[in-house]
Motif scaffolding. Structure first.
Motif, mmCIF file in Angstrom:
data_model
loop_
_atom_site.group_PDB
_atom_site.id
_atom_site.type_symbol
_atom_site.label_atom_id
_atom_site.label_comp_id
_atom_site.label_asym_id
_atom_site.label_seq_id
_atom_site.Cartn_x
_atom_site.Cartn_y
_atom_site.Cartn_z
ATOM 1 N N MET A 197 18.742 4.689 -4.751
ATOM 2 C CA MET A 197 17.579 4.873 -3.918
ATOM 3 C C MET A 197 17.516 6.153 -3.042
ATOM 4 O O MET A 197 18.746 6.679 -2.500
ATOM 5 N N ARG A 198 16.472 6.716 -2.821
ATOM 6 C CA ARG A 198 16.102 7.976 -1.909
ATOM 7 C C ARG A 198 15.626 7.408 -0.776
ATOM 8 O O ARG A 198 14.684 6.393 -0.507
ATOM 9 N N TYR A 199 16.011 7.902 0.339
ATOM 10 C CA TYR A 199 15.446 7.784 1.797
ATOM 11 C C TYR A 199 15.093 8.977 2.691
ATOM 12 O O TYR A 199 15.686 9.911 2.557
ATOM 13 N N ASP A 200 14.014 8.936 3.120
ATOM 14 C CA ASP A 200 13.165 9.877 4.107
ATOM 15 C C ASP A 200 13.019 9.335 5.401
ATOM 16 O O ASP A 200 12.060 8.605 5.509
ATOM 17 N N LEU A 224 -2.157 6.624 7.980
ATOM 18 C CA LEU A 224 -2.610 5.664 6.857
ATOM 19 C C LEU A 224 -2.413 6.463 5.547
ATOM 20 O O LEU A 224 -2.034 5.820 4.441
ATOM 21 N N GLU A 225 -2.917 7.869 5.460
ATOM 22 C CA GLU A 225 -2.842 8.292 4.259
ATOM 23 C C GLU A 225 -1.406 8.707 3.561
ATOM 24 O O GLU A 225 -0.922 8.323 2.548
ATOM 25 N N LEU A 226 -0.589 8.862 4.905
ATOM 26 C CA LEU A 226 0.921 9.018 4.414
ATOM 27 C C LEU A 226 1.359 7.853 3.833
ATOM 28 O O LEU A 226 2.295 7.831 3.082
ATOM 29 N N LEU A 227 1.322 6.620 4.495
ATOM 30 C CA LEU A 227 1.750 5.467 4.040
ATOM 31 C C LEU A 227 1.285 4.966 2.623
ATOM 32 O O LEU A 227 1.794 4.525 1.873
ATOM 33 N N ARG A 228 -0.091 5.450 2.398
ATOM 34 C CA ARG A 228 -0.781 5.122 1.052
ATOM 35 C C ARG A 228 0.078 5.925 -0.044
ATOM 36 O O ARG A 228 0.461 5.577 -1.017
ATOM 37 N N PHE A 229 0.329 7.105 0.291
ATOM 38 C CA PHE A 229 1.067 8.103 -0.661
ATOM 39 C C PHE A 229 2.419 7.528 -0.831
ATOM 40 O O PHE A 229 2.832 7.542 -2.030
ATOM 41 N N CYS A 230 3.172 7.349 0.092
ATOM 42 C CA CYS A 230 4.468 6.854 -0.146
ATOM 43 C C CYS A 230 4.606 5.499 -0.847
ATOM 44 O O CYS A 230 5.482 5.223 -1.763
ATOM 45 N N ASN A 231 3.603 4.702 -0.555
ATOM 46 C CA ASN A 231 3.543 3.370 -1.136
ATOM 47 C C ASN A 231 3.108 3.388 -2.646
ATOM 48 O O ASN A 231 3.793 2.725 -3.624
ATOM 49 N N GLU A 232 2.527 4.487 -2.988
ATOM 50 C CA GLU A 232 2.257 4.958 -4.440
ATOM 51 C C GLU A 232 3.675 5.168 -4.992
ATOM 52 O O GLU A 232 3.726 4.813 -6.337
ATOM 53 N N LYS A 233 4.411 5.696 -4.432
ATOM 54 C CA LYS A 233 5.618 6.149 -5.230
ATOM 55 C C LYS A 233 6.752 5.083 -5.172
ATOM 56 O O LYS A 233 7.452 5.152 -6.178
ATOM 57 N N SER A 234 6.899 4.387 -3.833
ATOM 58 C CA SER A 234 7.966 3.422 -4.298
ATOM 59 C C SER A 234 7.521 2.377 -3.012
ATOM 60 O O SER A 234 6.498 2.541 -2.008
#
Length: 87
Positions: free
Chosen positions: A1-4, A19-29
């Motif tokens: 697992m990777r964490y940022d 909100l955009e950042l959360l959507r982007f991250c949620n698309e990845k994992s």
């Protein structure tokens, strides 16, 4: 697992709003959000402090409130000086 654990929004150096950042991250994992803050400690030779998974919000809120009050006082004094120069 990777964490940022240190991602910027467009409030500072980032490209996306929260909100955009959360959507982007949620698309990845899957995304798990923790309470965190970055503070600049300028009294100690410009030092960055990162605090993650904060447990006692009262202490942090009191500290931030004191910083806001101090900054408001400084801003008021600067505005008064500018007004005195203009008038």
């Amino acid at each position: 697992m990777r964490y940022d654990l240190h991602i910027y929004t467009n409030i500072s150096d980032g490209k996306f709003d929260k909100l955009e950042l959360l959507r982007f991250c949620n698309e990845k994992s899957n995304v798990y959000v923790i309470k965190a803050i970055e503070l600049d400690i300028v009294d100690v030779s410009h030092f960055h402090m990162l605090a993650y998974d904060i447990k006692n919000n009262e202490i942090l809120n009191n500290y931030i409130s004191s910083i806001i009050a101090r900054n408001n006082n400084i801003t008021e004094e600067i505005v008064k000086k500018i007004i005195n120069i203009i008038i």
